[in-house]
Design an enzyme around this catalytic site. Structure first.
Site, PDB file in Angstrom:
ATOM      1  N   SER A 139       0.877  -1.183  -0.045  1.00 27.47           N
ATOM      2  CA  SER A 139       0.017   0.013   0.079  1.00 27.47           C
ATOM      3  C   SER A 139       0.733   1.435   0.023  1.00 27.47           C
ATOM      4  CB  SER A 139      -0.995   0.024   1.349  1.00 27.47           C
ATOM      5  OG  SER A 139       0.011   0.077   2.581  1.00 27.47           O
ATOM      6  N   ASP A 185      -1.416  -1.511  -4.018  1.00 30.37           N
ATOM      7  CA  ASP A 185      -2.696  -1.529  -3.423  1.00 30.37           C
ATOM      8  C   ASP A 185      -3.167  -0.423  -2.943  1.00 30.37           C
ATOM      9  OD1 ASP A 185      -5.052  -3.014  -2.280  1.00 30.37           O
ATOM     10  OD2 ASP A 185      -4.053  -3.550  -0.667  1.00 30.37           O
ATOM     11  N   ASP A 196      -7.828   3.857  -6.640  1.00 35.36           N
ATOM     12  CA  ASP A 196      -8.983   3.641  -5.966  1.00 35.36           C
ATOM     13  C   ASP A 196      -9.661   4.837  -5.919  1.00 35.36           C
ATOM     14  OD1 ASP A 196     -11.090   3.072  -4.431  1.00 35.36           O
ATOM     15  OD2 ASP A 196      -9.847   2.470  -2.690  1.00 35.36           O
TER      16      ASP A 196
END
Length: 307
Positions: A49, A82, A104
């Site tokens: 991440s 991620d 995202d």
């Protein structure tokens, strides 16, 4: 060997199995994941991440993965960002050597999500990198991602069809009822498998399940026995993970299970020998516990013996 994310997931999509996508924040976690892949003869989706990159440094993260790929050259490995939150974050990962990125933008309105995802897809595809996006919103907390229950929204299958067609994204994470973290369900676990199957039918691309940690009984017990607190925690049952794969999921994100298994062993050593300060005594059993979780998940999802 390092490969595009789509190279791994298209095969899973065509053959109907799932590939665990395992997060790492240090060498010990990464080493355990690679050992599991080697022992189970499974392709690897290694992900990290933005928060973990800030902790490790992006060059160090990429360098460790490349070194492990040299150690295990027979394993197809995708290195994935991620929950990339910005175009710039995804671009930085692509330039650093990631072979897959997630943008995202699920917290934005549909059109804004589509616009930003399309921009990332164009940039990444020009560099030979695969892209994941998310539709709908998952409840829970993961790194700097925090979504309240009232803001969680399940994916609209028709919107998913339009989104994939217009953005040309390689794989999609549809919200079907899971959540991030160790506290996934207030009542009985429930996922919308019919919605998942409709998304798969309309998009016909690899799909991704976020918030997919199971918190298995043996992992929970180890953590509690070591003095940890998981009161109220509830993961995704193994049978739900298998049903998700049958319904079209090909990438199954797993992070919380790894953290719990790892820390349980660290706590255990600390409790049993309070004079111990040799890091290897803490991290060796922690790596073994994490490796066993990964191996179990590979067999459960069907990626074992797929190399």
């Amino acid at each position: 060997m390092l490969v595009k994310g789509n190279e791994i997931l298209l095969k899973a999509h065509k053959e109907g199995y799932g590939v665990g996508a395992f997060n790492f924040v240090n060498f010990e976690m990464l080493n355990a994941i690679f050992e599991a892949g080697n022992e189970e003869n499974s392709p690897l989706f290694i992900q990290t991440s933005e928060g973990a990159i800030k902790y490790m440094g992006i060059d160090m993260a990429v360098g460790m993965v490349k070194t492990m790929c040299e150690r295990y050259p027979h394993i197809p490995v995708a290195l994935h960002l991620d929950h990339g939150t910005t175009f710039e974050s995804c671009e930085k990962a692509v330039k650093a050597g990631f072979t897959s990125v997630m943008i995202d933008a699920s917290h934005h309105a549909f059109e804004e999500n589509l616009e930003l995802t399309s921009k990332v897809v164009k940039m990444a595809h020009n560099a030979g990198v695969s892209v994941e996006a998310e539709l709908g919103r998952l409840m829970g907390i993961e790194d700097n991602i925090s979504v309240d229950e009232k803001d969680a929204v399940l994916v609209n299958p028709k919107e998913a069809e339009q989104f994939v067609k217009e953005s040309q994204v390689d794989y999609l994470a549809p919200a079907i009822g899971t959540s991030h973290g160790a506290f996934k369900f207030k009542g009985e676990p429930k996922l919308d498998f019919e919605r998942l199957q409709e998304v798969k039918r309309l998009t016909n691309i690899p799909l991704v399940l976020h918030g997919a940690s199971a918190i298995p009984d043996n992992v929970r017990k180890s953590y509690l026995d070591a003095g940890g607190d998981l009161k109220g925690s509830k993961g995704v049952p193994f049978e739900f993970l298998q049903e998700s794969v049958k319904g079209g999921i090909n990438k199954v994100n797993t992070d919380t299970d790894l953290r719990i298994a790892f820390i349980a062993e660290v706590r255990k050593v600390a409790n049993e020998d309070k004079s111990q300060f040799d890091l290897r005594k803490f991290f060796s059993p922690a790596q073994l516990a994490l490796k066993n979780v990964v191996k179990e998940r590979m067999k459960l999802l069907g990626s074992a013996n797929k190399i």
